[in-house]
Design an enzyme around this catalytic site. Structure first.
Site, PDB file in Angstrom:
ATOM      1  CG  ASP A  57      -0.384  -0.331   2.505  1.00  0.00           C
ATOM      2  OD1 ASP A  57       0.845  -0.563   2.585  1.00  0.00           O
ATOM      3  OD2 ASP A  57      -1.136  -0.354   3.499  1.00  0.00           O
ATOM      4  CG  ASP A 468       2.332   0.110  11.644  1.00  0.00           C
ATOM      5  OD1 ASP A 468       1.777   0.911  12.425  1.00  0.00           O
ATOM      6  OD2 ASP A 468       2.079   0.057  10.431  1.00  0.00           O
TER       7      ASP A 468
END
Ligand SMILES: *[C@@H]1O[C@H](CO)[C@@H](O)[C@H](O)[C@H]1NC(C)=O
Ligand SMILES: *[C@@H]1O[C@H](CO)[C@@H](O)[C@H](O)[C@H]1NC(C)=O
Ligand SMILES: *[C@@H]1O[C@H](CO)[C@@H](O)[C@H](O)[C@H]1NC(C)=O
Ligand SMILES: *[C@@H]1O[C@H](CO)[C@@H](O)[C@H](O)[C@H]1NC(C)=O
Ligand SMILES: *[C@@H]1O[C@H](CO)[C@@H](O)[C@H](O)[C@H]1NC(C)=O
Ligand SMILES: *[C@@H]1O[C@H](CO)[C@@H](O)[C@H](O)[C@H]1NC(C)=O
Length: 745
Positions: A57, A468
């Site tokens: 993405d 993350d």
């Protein structure tokens, strides 16, 4: 609205027209292993064995190699084309198998001002041409795992369809993607938005057309395939449409159940069936209900083949795949089953009955019909040593699940963190021997979003602050990492610093993303172990951090609580003499001295960060980016800003602008050549063009060190650090393509 576009050939091998000379560098990824980000889909070529691609993405696309590793295809993407790293769809041509297409663009809201493109390759992704679209494409938008939205006609491969977002509808090309025309006859362009109240435009934009699936059995080679199915992001109104005349006219497929959003529409040609997975959210993070359907194309009838029901159904369905060699064999994944783990269901009888990758025996015991192997990315875990129920081995955000069309044993699926798969899938069907290998197979795919990097003069050569997945101690740049920072454990690390005189002492801060509590930690052993800084208050997060030269004082420019300081881990107190959001740095020799900048002003503290005075202005700057300090000389500092790169040798009393540098972002100082002379200066900068540069004479002259094959994406997102032990070595942290290290050739 019709549109014909001209193809832009991307000049990959043309030298940049720059006044500065260039030096050849070798660029390699710092290996973390296992990806480290969301892989929305993996697409196998149905005709040529061994041809497969993964799309990400925010970090471009990759091609699968014969040895299970991945080769990045878009490392040439530079600052001017940064949104090419957002891949919303990928299509591999079933006829001319060398042809590959990507729908690129990052966001459809204001975060990305650029329209999208269809990138076209005729050599398996080695080189590309761009066909500009008259609207935006959202590779990092909600619903990015639906699809594929871009598909090549399997009978006439000059024809492609692309399903757009934002209400732009369905588009068609008849010239191999070079030009595109809107298909105005499709009755719906998709009304679903995840959150209409989101004023940023991110969750309030229409997901649009979700997928386009040709019924290859309806046509004959050389002619446009008549039957085409299209899935549209509508909930509670028609969401699956069919054309029987190659896309001229469309009607809703009769008998459909449109309660949930259709995520995938997968054809099983031998069965003449269309399988559809649905969820009550667009993904990739959501979904609490869903269903799986089978449409018998011949009979025109639907069957609900959802593998679970009742209280067992607390998720939507994402990834869906059929085994083209074994008609009636299919698999479907939970899009998100956050606890205890995702599950994958397999049927060998066309969805009449299912078996699972794991199931409860008697709670909390489960039968896991898989052997977990994270040897290529040991940090992924938890492995079989973990005895709790919050497993998350199988993963989350599973939108891409694919059986190799040429090998029933080979399968791959994408998660929010990696690609898993294996080469023994048929073991699933072997009764008592049912135990498939679940292996992280994302070697070569480095997808992390890098927030910060440090290269201390002793200990490990590099430490990373990552989005993350926390970050890692990189004591080896070429082997996968074993474990993230822990105790305390946060989702994202935003910044780090080491103490100049005690470089094994390191500070790191988190951004509060999915975690609460104190977001400052200290390590006294080069980042291997950590302790909480109890001086920090709960829920104060983000920003930048600096550690004083003797390691006793932490200066913290927080994201929304101003600038704070703490000595000897005492309670952080406000530094009222600095504006909120100031960038900061510590002197690397003198414990009393800190530096800061905000707007056009530079600030100095001589009292361990308690008070700052403004010493100078940085030209007409409005946005300073980074302060770096000569590790060997007190008061020798560089500041990069929106108007250039400024150097002071008198602790900020006066600054000189480096000539020729009109704008600078990340900057760093590395080992001098020859040893003892001025450190090598590195900068992401505009010097007659945006690039990455090194100066060996304190900024008087520069060489460009990146080349046309290494663009590093958005320059303003990237971070740099340089190696104080190896001359010429620089580390570039990207937003979605991991960390690179470069050495002069
Ligand atoms: C459509 O699907 C929903 C959710 O599975 C179900 O509750 C409903 O009964 C279905 N409608 C029909 C007409 O089958
Ligand atoms: C589809 O329906 C036809 C007609 O009822 C039937 O012969 C065929 O077996 C069905 N196909 C599948 C895959 O169930
Ligand atoms: C599958 O293999 C793994 C490791 O080899 C083992 O831990 C697990 O119990 C096995 N599962 C079953 C159902 O036998
Ligand atoms: C920190 O945030 C969490 C989650 O929002 C909340 O539960 C907690 O009470 C907060 N702590 C403080 C001290 O505000
Ligand atoms: C460090 O800086 C402070 C403040 O400028 C100064 O008073 C002190 O003498 C310096 N220390 C050394 C060792 O130079
Ligand atoms: C600082 O000095 C040390 C000792 O001379 C040297 O090894 C190191 O490379 C210097 N650092 C830089 C960035 O030049």
């Amino acid at each position: 609205m019709a549109k014909s576009s001209c193809l832009v050939l991307l000049c990959l091998l043309c030298p940049a027209v720059l006044a500065v000379s260039s030096q050849a560098y070798t660029w390699r990824n710092v290996k973390i292993g296992g990806g480290g980000g969301f892989v929305p889909n993996i697409v196998f070529n149905p005709t040529e064995k061994g041809v497969a691609y993964a799309r990400t993405d925010i970090g471009g696309a990759y091609r699968l190699d014969a040895d299970d590793t991945w080769t990045p295809l878009l490392d040439w993407v530079d600052n001017s084309r940064w949104n090419y790293w957002g891949i919303d769809a990928l299509a591999t041509d079933p006829i001319d198998t060398n042809r590959l297409y990507l729908a690129t663009g990052m966001y459809t809201n204001s975060w990305d001002p650029n329209n999208g493109n269809i990138l076209i390759s005729t050599d398996y992704g080695n080189t590309w041409a761009a066909s500009p679209l008259p609207f935006k494409v959202g590779g990092n938008m909600p619903g990015r795992g639906m699809g594929e939205r871009l598909t090549v006609d399997p009978n006439s491969n000059n024809i492609l369809f692309f399903g757009a977002r934002s209400g732009h509808g369905l588009w068609k090309s008849t010239d191999y993607g070079s030009s595109w025309t809107q298909v105005t006859t499709l009755p719906s362009t998709g009304t679903y938005v995840p959150d209409p109240t989101d004023t940023s435009g991110y969750n309030s934009d229409k997901i649009g057309i979700a997928w386009v699936t040709f019924d290859s059995t309806s046509g004959s080679k050389g002619e446009a395939t008549p039957r085409i199915f299209v899935g549209v992001a509508n909930q509670g109104s028609d969401n699956i449409f069919v054309s029987n005349d190659a896309g001229s006219t469309w009607s809703p497929v009769a008998g459909q159940n449109n309660t949930y959003l259709p995520h995938k529409g997968v054809l099983s040609p031998a069965e003449k069936a269309l399988y559809v997975s649905t969820s009550n959210g667009a993904g990739p993070y959501d979904g609490t209900l869903g269903a799986v359907y089978k449409y018998n194309i011949t009979a025109g009838t639907w069957a609900d083949i959802t593998p679970v029901s009742g209280s067992d159904l607390y998720f939507g369905f994402g990834g869906l795949t059929v085994d083209l060699q074994l008609p009636g064999t299919l698999m479907v994944a939970t899009l998100n089953s956050w606890w205890p783990d995702a599950n994958i269901f397999r049927s060998t009888d066309g969805g009449q009955s299912w078996t699972r990758l794991w199931e409860w025996t008697s709670y909390p015991n489960m039968n896991k019909y898989y052997t977990y192997d994270d040897s290529l990315a040991p940090w992924l875990g938890p492995d079989y040593t973990y005895t709790g129920t919050d497993l998350k081995q199988i993963g989350w955000m599973i939108e891409g699940l694919n059986i190799d069309p040429h090998d029933s044993n080979h399968w791959l699926y994408g998660t929010g963190a990696t690609i898993y798969g294996g080469h023994d899938l048929l073991k699933w069907d072997s009764g008592t021997g049912r135990n498939v290998t679940l292996k992280s197979l994302a070697d070569g795919l480095e997808e992390t979003a890098v927030q910060g990097l440090i290269s201390p003069p002793t200990g490990p050569v590099l430490l990373s602050a990552l989005g993350d997945i926390e970050g890692f101690v990189h004591d080896n740049l070429n082997t996968p990492r074993t474990t993230e920072y822990s105790n305390p454990t946060w989702t994202t690390t935003v910044d780090m610093d080491f103490a100049g005189n005690k470089p094994a002492t390191i500070v790191r801060i988190g951004n509060g993303d999915s975690s609460t509590g104190r977001q400052v930690a200290l390590s006294y052993d080069s980042g291997y172990t950590w302790s909480q800084d109890y001086g920090a208050a709960d829920n104060i997060t983000g920003g930048h951090v600096a550690l004083s030269a003797d390691a006793d004082t932490v200066l913290w420019s927080t994201s929304s609580n101003g600038v704070l300081v703490s000595q000897y881990t005492s309670t952080f107190t406000a530094v009222s003499s600095l504006p909120s959001g100031a960038i900061i740095a510590s002197d690397k020799k003198n414990n009393s001295i800190f530096y800061a900048a905000s707007g056009s002003k530079f600030y100095l503290s001589r009292d361990t960060g308690k008070t700052f005075i403004s010493t100078a202005t940085l030209g007409s700057s409005t946005a300073p980016v980074k302060i770096v300090v000569n590790p060997n000389v007190t008061g020798d500092v560089w500041v990069s800003t929106d108007t250039g790169l400024y150097h002071s040798t008198d602790a900020g009393s006066t600054f000189a602008a480096a000539s020729g540098v009109s704008q600078a972002w990340a900057t760093a100082l590395g080992k001098a050549e020859p040893s003892g002379s001025y450190p090598a200066v590195f900068a992401a900068a505009n010097i007659d063009g945006v690039g990455y540069f090194r100066s060996d004479d304190a900024g008087a002259t520069w060489v460009q060190i990146n080349d046309a094959a290494h663009g590093f994406g958005s320059v303003s997102s990237n971070v740099l650090t340089a190696d104080p032990r190896t001359y010429g070595r620089v580390y570039i942290g990207t937003n979605g393509r991991g960390i690179f290290y470069g050495d002069p050739k």
